[in-house]
Design a protein around this motif. Structure first.
Motif, PDB file in Angstrom:
ATOM      1  N   LEU A  27       5.101  47.291  19.677  1.00 44.99           N
ATOM      2  CA  LEU A  27       5.588  45.948  19.383  1.00 44.99           C
ATOM      3  C   LEU A  27       7.104  45.882  19.552  1.00 44.99           C
ATOM      4  O   LEU A  27       7.637  44.954  20.158  1.00 44.99           O
ATOM      5  CB  LEU A  27       5.205  45.534  17.957  1.00 44.99           C
ATOM      6  CG  LEU A  27       3.706  45.526  17.600  1.00 44.99           C
ATOM      7  CD1 LEU A  27       3.487  44.943  16.214  1.00 44.99           C
ATOM      8  CD2 LEU A  27       2.881  44.741  18.599  1.00 44.99           C
ATOM      9  N   ILE A  28       7.809  46.904  19.049  1.00 46.70           N
ATOM     10  CA  ILE A  28       9.279  46.895  19.127  1.00 46.70           C
ATOM     11  C   ILE A  28       9.733  47.004  20.583  1.00 46.70           C
ATOM     12  O   ILE A  28      10.616  46.278  21.024  1.00 46.70           O
ATOM     13  CB  ILE A  28       9.866  48.028  18.261  1.00 46.70           C
ATOM     14  CG1 ILE A  28       9.617  47.719  16.770  1.00 46.70           C
ATOM     15  CG2 ILE A  28      11.353  48.201  18.516  1.00 46.70           C
ATOM     16  CD1 ILE A  28       9.810  48.888  15.835  1.00 46.70           C
ATOM     17  N   GLU A  30       8.137  46.107  23.273  1.00 47.28           N
ATOM     18  CA  GLU A  30       7.853  44.871  24.015  1.00 47.28           C
ATOM     19  C   GLU A  30       8.954  43.836  23.783  1.00 47.28           C
ATOM     20  O   GLU A  30       9.443  43.219  24.728  1.00 47.28           O
ATOM     21  CB  GLU A  30       6.491  44.295  23.606  1.00 47.28           C
ATOM     22  CG  GLU A  30       6.077  43.149  24.509  1.00 47.28           C
ATOM     23  CD  GLU A  30       4.799  42.450  24.090  1.00 47.28           C
ATOM     24  OE1 GLU A  30       4.424  42.526  22.910  1.00 47.28           O
ATOM     25  OE2 GLU A  30       4.186  41.801  24.952  1.00 47.28           O
ATOM     26  N   VAL A  31       9.355  43.671  22.517  1.00 48.52           N
ATOM     27  CA  VAL A  31      10.410  42.701  22.201  1.00 48.52           C
ATOM     28  C   VAL A  31      11.723  43.119  22.856  1.00 48.52           C
ATOM     29  O   VAL A  31      12.417  42.301  23.466  1.00 48.52           O
ATOM     30  CB  VAL A  31      10.571  42.557  20.672  1.00 48.52           C
ATOM     31  CG1 VAL A  31      11.797  41.720  20.336  1.00 48.52           C
ATOM     32  CG2 VAL A  31       9.332  41.909  20.076  1.00 48.52           C
ATOM     33  N   LEU A  34      11.722  42.382  26.558  1.00 48.30           N
ATOM     34  CA  LEU A  34      11.848  40.948  26.838  1.00 48.30           C
ATOM     35  C   LEU A  34      13.272  40.467  26.634  1.00 48.30           C
ATOM     36  O   LEU A  34      13.773  39.633  27.397  1.00 48.30           O
ATOM     37  CB  LEU A  34      10.898  40.157  25.948  1.00 48.30           C
ATOM     38  CG  LEU A  34       9.477  40.060  26.480  1.00 48.30           C
ATOM     39  CD1 LEU A  34       8.554  39.479  25.430  1.00 48.30           C
ATOM     40  CD2 LEU A  34       9.447  39.200  27.747  1.00 48.30           C
ATOM     41  N   MET A  35      13.950  41.016  25.600  1.00 47.74           N
ATOM     42  CA  MET A  35      15.334  40.599  25.352  1.00 47.74           C
ATOM     43  C   MET A  35      16.230  41.060  26.500  1.00 47.74           C
ATOM     44  O   MET A  35      17.113  40.325  26.939  1.00 47.74           O
ATOM     45  CB  MET A  35      15.819  41.169  24.019  1.00 47.74           C
ATOM     46  CG  MET A  35      15.219  40.426  22.831  1.00 47.74           C
ATOM     47  SD  MET A  35      15.442  41.298  21.281  1.00 47.74           S
ATOM     48  CE  MET A  35      16.857  40.465  20.642  1.00 47.74           C
ATOM     49  N   ARG A  37      15.207  41.606  29.612  1.00 48.23           N
ATOM     50  CA  ARG A  37      14.846  40.812  30.799  1.00 48.23           C
ATOM     51  C   ARG A  37      15.591  39.487  30.792  1.00 48.23           C
ATOM     52  O   ARG A  37      16.134  39.051  31.799  1.00 48.23           O
ATOM     53  CB  ARG A  37      13.336  40.563  30.783  1.00 48.23           C
ATOM     54  CG  ARG A  37      12.836  39.746  31.960  1.00 48.23           C
ATOM     55  CD  ARG A  37      11.330  39.663  31.931  1.00 48.23           C
ATOM     56  NE  ARG A  37      10.828  38.658  32.846  1.00 48.23           N
ATOM     57  CZ  ARG A  37       9.559  38.267  32.888  1.00 48.23           C
ATOM     58  NH1 ARG A  37       8.673  38.798  32.077  1.00 48.23           N
ATOM     59  NH2 ARG A  37       9.170  37.347  33.737  1.00 48.23           N
ATOM     60  N   LYS A  38      15.646  38.849  29.610  1.00 52.12           N
ATOM     61  CA  LYS A  38      16.309  37.554  29.521  1.00 52.12           C
ATOM     62  C   LYS A  38      17.812  37.688  29.736  1.00 52.12           C
ATOM     63  O   LYS A  38      18.429  36.876  30.420  1.00 52.12           O
ATOM     64  CB  LYS A  38      16.034  36.922  28.152  1.00 52.12           C
ATOM     65  CG  LYS A  38      16.381  35.458  28.152  1.00 52.12           C
ATOM     66  CD  LYS A  38      16.240  34.831  26.805  1.00 52.12           C
ATOM     67  CE  LYS A  38      16.957  33.502  26.809  1.00 52.12           C
ATOM     68  NZ  LYS A  38      17.358  33.131  25.452  1.00 52.12           N
ATOM     69  N   LEU A  41      18.598  38.250  33.353  1.00 61.17           N
ATOM     70  CA  LEU A  41      18.276  37.019  34.079  1.00 61.17           C
ATOM     71  C   LEU A  41      19.396  35.998  33.923  1.00 61.17           C
ATOM     72  O   LEU A  41      19.849  35.384  34.902  1.00 61.17           O
ATOM     73  CB  LEU A  41      16.957  36.466  33.528  1.00 61.17           C
ATOM     74  CG  LEU A  41      16.247  35.400  34.330  1.00 61.17           C
ATOM     75  CD1 LEU A  41      15.868  35.950  35.682  1.00 61.17           C
ATOM     76  CD2 LEU A  41      14.997  34.955  33.593  1.00 61.17           C
ATOM     77  N   LEU A  42      19.868  35.835  32.683  1.00 61.13           N
ATOM     78  CA  LEU A  42      20.930  34.862  32.430  1.00 61.13           C
ATOM     79  C   LEU A  42      22.224  35.278  33.105  1.00 61.13           C
ATOM     80  O   LEU A  42      22.945  34.439  33.635  1.00 61.13           O
ATOM     81  CB  LEU A  42      21.148  34.682  30.923  1.00 61.13           C
ATOM     82  CG  LEU A  42      20.078  33.868  30.191  1.00 61.13           C
ATOM     83  CD1 LEU A  42      20.392  33.782  28.714  1.00 61.13           C
ATOM     84  CD2 LEU A  42      19.942  32.467  30.787  1.00 61.13           C
ATOM     85  N   LEU A  45      21.786  34.409  36.802  1.00 63.15           N
ATOM     86  CA  LEU A  45      21.859  32.970  37.021  1.00 63.15           C
ATOM     87  C   LEU A  45      23.272  32.456  36.783  1.00 63.15           C
ATOM     88  O   LEU A  45      23.735  31.554  37.472  1.00 63.15           O
ATOM     89  CB  LEU A  45      20.873  32.245  36.102  1.00 63.15           C
ATOM     90  CG  LEU A  45      19.395  32.411  36.457  1.00 63.15           C
ATOM     91  CD1 LEU A  45      18.525  31.781  35.384  1.00 63.15           C
ATOM     92  CD2 LEU A  45      19.092  31.785  37.805  1.00 63.15           C
ATOM     93  N   GLY A  46      23.962  33.057  35.812  1.00 66.14           N
ATOM     94  CA  GLY A  46      25.342  32.668  35.526  1.00 66.14           C
ATOM     95  C   GLY A  46      26.235  32.937  36.732  1.00 66.14           C
ATOM     96  O   GLY A  46      27.025  32.087  37.128  1.00 66.14           O
ATOM     97  N   SER A  49      25.490  30.351  39.450  1.00 65.53           N
ATOM     98  CA  SER A  49      26.037  29.014  39.248  1.00 65.53           C
ATOM     99  C   SER A  49      27.558  29.034  39.411  1.00 65.53           C
ATOM    100  O   SER A  49      28.148  28.070  39.871  1.00 65.53           O
ATOM    101  CB  SER A  49      25.634  28.467  37.878  1.00 65.53           C
ATOM    102  OG  SER A  49      26.456  28.988  36.872  1.00 65.53           O
ATOM    103  N   ARG A  50      28.207  30.164  39.058  1.00 65.81           N
ATOM    104  CA  ARG A  50      29.652  30.260  39.274  1.00 65.81           C
ATOM    105  C   ARG A  50      29.973  30.223  40.766  1.00 65.81           C
ATOM    106  O   ARG A  50      30.877  29.540  41.186  1.00 65.81           O
ATOM    107  CB  ARG A  50      30.191  31.565  38.670  1.00 65.81           C
ATOM    108  CG  ARG A  50      30.827  31.367  37.303  1.00 65.81           C
ATOM    109  CD  ARG A  50      31.678  32.562  36.923  1.00 65.81           C
ATOM    110  NE  ARG A  50      30.933  33.794  36.847  1.00 65.81           N
ATOM    111  CZ  ARG A  50      30.141  34.107  35.823  1.00 65.81           C
ATOM    112  NH1 ARG A  50      29.989  33.265  34.820  1.00 65.81           N
ATOM    113  NH2 ARG A  50      29.490  35.247  35.805  1.00 65.81           N
ATOM    114  N   SER A  53      29.541  26.677  42.006  1.00 61.68           N
ATOM    115  CA  SER A  53      30.560  25.725  41.583  1.00 61.68           C
ATOM    116  C   SER A  53      31.901  25.999  42.266  1.00 61.68           C
ATOM    117  O   SER A  53      32.635  25.063  42.554  1.00 61.68           O
ATOM    118  CB  SER A  53      30.701  25.687  40.059  1.00 61.68           C
ATOM    119  OG  SER A  53      30.825  26.985  39.566  1.00 61.68           O
TER     120      SER A  53
END
Lengths: 62, 248
Positions: A27-28, A30-31, A34-35, A37-38, A41-42, A45-46, A49-50, A53
């Motif tokens: 369980l630990i 997996e969390v 996922l953290m 991965r996010k 990803l951010l 994507l950041g 977008s830079r 722009s």
């Protein structure tokens, strides 16, 4: 009931803690995955977008 | 006149993304709030079993994990089917967000079952109907995820894996009724609709608390994963770019 008796689980300690331990670990992990991965990803994507722009800004200036 | 709620509004990834983000902490906290008393009941309130001593405490995670492995499959197949019929992007994303967690609970049901079987039956594994059908469930989850990953075009991937998920549903009643249909080494259900729980109240409470904890955990984790899926698939969409600019 003292602590060592509790961990011994009446002689079944290996089986009981092996079950609960691996469950908690899964369980630990997996969390945590996922953290991560996010977060990556951010970041990606950041950056994207830079880039877009600044491209837009350059287009406006030139 | 009552205000009409537009339910389809939340079936768009763009509106669901922030909603899911708001829901995650609530389900995470709920998971913790069920886990703590669940563990307390499992180890300190429930008495030792008169036959199995302390070893039976594995049941408090084994049974909820096995329930989750089947429930998640049904929900996943439901979303996959919805994606197939309505062609809605979010349903397919929900199906693929649930699959890894379902596979994990299937593995945990098998793992804890093995650790329980060794001291009670004298064997880590037997090719009994209940164990074999649960193993097939694990292969169905793995098949669903691999098929989805193997096809590049997301819509085709979603359709193909949805068909696989729906066909696999036939395995769920087989798992559930296996202990009745065949003469298995695995014991029958401890809780049946006709007789209710055949165990001490404190054991029943411990099992229910752990089952609720797993449910809340699953919802929180599935929402985390679906948010990643949404961002990955919609990364070229204008709303993602706008949100990223806003985040800085």
């Amino acid at each position: 009931m003292n602590l060592s008796e509790f961990f011994a689980m009446g002689g079944y300690g290996f089986y009981v803690w092996g079950s609960y331990g691996v469950t908690a670990l899964c369980l630990i992990v997996e969390v945590a995955l996922l953290m991560r991965r996010k977060r990556t990803l951010l970041q990606r994507l950041g950056r994207m977008s830079r880039v877009t722009s600044t491209e837009v800004k350059n287009e406006i200036q030139t | 006149m009552a205000k009409k709620i537009n339910w389809f509004k939340y079936s768009s990834p763009q509106t669901f993304y922030p909603l899911a983000g708001k829901m995650i902490p609530w389900f995470a906290v709920a998971a913790l709030l069920f886990t703590l008393p669940g563990l307390y009941f499992s180890f300190f309130v429930a008495p030792p079993d008169y036959q199995q001593g302390e070893a039976y405490r594995i049941m408090f995670i084994h049974v909820p994990a096995a329930w989750m492995s089947m429930f998640i499959y049904m929900v996943m197949a439901g979303y996959a089917g919805m994606g197939l019929v309505l062609n809605s992007r979010l349903s397919s994303m929900m199906a693929s967000a649930l699959a890894p967690t379902g596979a994990m609970f299937t593995f945990l049901a098998l793992w804890t079952g093995s650790l329980w079987g060794k001291p009670m039956w004298g064997a880590w594994w037997v090719w009994d109907a209940r164990l074999t059908s649960e193993l097939i469930l694990l292969f169905l989850y793995i098949g669903f995820m691999s098929l989805y990953a193997a096809i590049d075009e997301p819509r085709r991937a979603a359709r193909a894996s949805a068909v696989l998920a729906l066909v696999g549903v036939v395995n769920i009643p087989i798992i559930y009724f296996s202990v009745k249909w065949w003469n298995t080494l695995h014991q029958g259900s401890s809780i049946t609709a006709s007789k209710g729980p055949t165990m001490a109240a404190s054991m029943f409470i411990a099992m229910m608390l752990m089952a609720m904890a797993f449910w809340m955990y699953t919802i929180a984790v599935a929402l985390m994963r679906v948010r990643c899926e949404i961002l990955e698939r919609e990364r070229h969409a204008e709303w993602v770019a706008e949100a990223m600019r806003g985040a800085k």
